[in-house]
Design an enzyme around this catalytic site. Structure first.
Site, PDB file in Angstrom:
ATOM      1  N   LYS A  18      85.462   7.460  24.148  1.00 55.99           N
ATOM      2  CA  LYS A  18      85.644   8.644  23.292  1.00 55.99           C
ATOM      3  C   LYS A  18      86.450   8.235  22.062  1.00 55.99           C
ATOM      4  CE  LYS A  18      87.407  13.383  23.234  1.00 55.99           C
ATOM      5  NZ  LYS A  18      87.444  14.656  23.942  1.00 55.99           N
ATOM      6  N   GLU A  45      89.768   7.253  25.737  1.00 52.82           N
ATOM      7  CA  GLU A  45      89.910   7.857  24.396  1.00 52.82           C
ATOM      8  C   GLU A  45      91.052   7.241  23.584  1.00 52.82           C
ATOM      9  OE1 GLU A  45      90.823  12.087  24.297  1.00 52.82           O
ATOM     10  OE2 GLU A  45      90.543  12.172  22.133  1.00 52.82           O
TER      11      GLU A  45
HETATM   12  P1  13P Z   1      89.141  17.479  19.305  1.00 51.92           P
HETATM   13  O1  13P Z   1      87.630  17.439  19.279  1.00 51.92           O
HETATM   14  O2  13P Z   1      89.696  18.803  18.910  1.00 51.92           O
HETATM   15  O3  13P Z   1      89.738  16.314  18.571  1.00 51.92           O
HETATM   16  O4  13P Z   1      89.574  17.350  20.819  1.00 51.92           O
HETATM   17  C1  13P Z   1      88.978  16.421  21.617  1.00 51.92           C
HETATM   18  C2  13P Z   1      89.923  15.970  22.660  1.00 51.92           C
HETATM   19  O5  13P Z   1      89.662  16.093  23.823  1.00 51.92           O
HETATM   20  C3  13P Z   1      91.189  15.339  22.256  1.00 51.92           C
HETATM   21  O6  13P Z   1      91.779  14.714  23.364  1.00 51.92           O
END
Ligand code: 13P
Length: 334
Positions: A219, A177
């Protein structure tokens, strides 16, 4: 590493019509969420709230996996069965956030770097025993007149790849991510540029560190206008620009993308995801375009719950509704 299992888990997480619930708020973040409803962040309240989400009837039609925080993967539900079992019994794959949050980047204090590599190999072994099927690591990239620096992108990409390689070694599917924050008044072109540069570096590091792209998920944030920008781009443009950026830098062997919601309003998040799935085939996007939402799935149920046992049913209904709308957008039928 059992490659077949990694690939199967990655594909199951992005099965048609399904995506991930991110319920892995760290202690600090869940406290901030509970502050908005005036509820104290005690272990019992966190358990009750998350158990309400996990036991929502029928939600497994739209939710393939849930990302947990360290406390929750070790926690029992009110009836004494483990939270992991509550999920697994419904065919939902439990996952675990393994990064330890961010600190200021040395010599570039306006930027952040994510910590958590020390001891990670041993922690991953324990998470496998506790029943995890996948892991998540979040890196944060900010957009301003002076950021992101190449140094920040490189430092974070390196750690993301180290995390991903260690996860796969342990038999866990890494969710990589690199979040590009929405804060700022930049336009969508600037977000496109930063997305392309960041993903290029991340996939360069993943290749150097021998990460198997078929056994991981990305992500990312969507390519959007800054949150404070004038004339923010609509779903059509967001979909075109996001898929366009991916086509430049995202290898086709990655089975899927699970977007974060990033604090965007629920309606925009859903409309953007829907537009992307409607355009995916014609645009030649080879990846599943799915979700791993925290706020966009939890905002409504959190408000409906408000810390009261008697609101459990109403909160579960609010969660079911958000999951169902998100599931429809994931199919391009929103
Ligand atoms: P949000 O969808 O609230 O951005 O959170 C996703 C997430 O796991 C952030 O690390």
């Amino acid at each position: 590493m059992d490659k077949q299992r990694l690939v199967q888990t990655a594909q199951a997480l992005v099965a048609k019509g399904k995506g991930i619930l991110a319920a892995d708020e760290s202690s600090g973040t869940i406290k901030r969420r509970f502050d908005t409803i005036n509820v104290e962040s005690t272990e019992e309240n966190r358990r009750n709230y998350r158990e309400m989400l996990f036991r929502t009837a029928g939600v497994n039609e739209f939710i393939s996996g849930v990302i947990l925080f360290d406390e929750t993967i070790r926690q029992d539900a009110a009836d004494g069965s483990s939270m992991v079992k509550v999920l697994s019994d419904q065919g939902i794959i439990p996952g675990i956030k393994v990064d330890k949050g961010t600190i200021p980047l040395p010599e570039s204090p306006d930027e952040l770097v994510t910590e958590g590599l020390d001891g990670l190999r041993d922690r991953l072994k324990e998470y496998v025993e506790l029943g995890a099927g996948f892991t998540k690591w979040r890196a944060v990239i900010s957009i301003s007149d002076s950021t992101p620096s190449q140094y920040c992108i490189a430092a974070n990409a390196h750690s993301l790849a180290r995390f991903a390689a260690l996860s796969q070694e342990a038999g866990l599917v890494p969710i990589v991510e690199p979040e590009i924050l929405r804060d700022g008044d930049h336009d969508i072109d600037r977000c496109f540029e930063v997305t392309e540069e960041t993903l290029r570096e991340v996939f360069d590091q993943l290749a150097q560190q021998k990460v198997d792209l078929e056994g991981m998920l990305l992500k990312p944030s969507m390519v959007i206008s800054g949150g404070a920008a004038a004339n923010r781009a609509g779903p059509d443009e967001v979909a075109d620009r996001t898929i366009g950026a991916f086509k430049r830098v995202l290898p086709a062997s990655v089975p899927g993308v699970v977007f974060l919601s990033g604090g965007e309003p629920d309606d925009s998040v859903t409309a953007n995801l829907n537009s992307m799935n409607q355009k995916a085939d014609a645009a030649g996007a080879p990846w599943e375009l799915s979700f791993s939402f925290g706020r966009s799935l939890q905002g409504a149920p959190l408000a409906a719950w408000a810390g009261k046992v008697e609101n459990t049913e109403a909160a579960a209904l609010a969660f079911y509704n958000r999951a169902s709308l998100t599931g429809a957008a994931r199919r391009g039928q929103g």
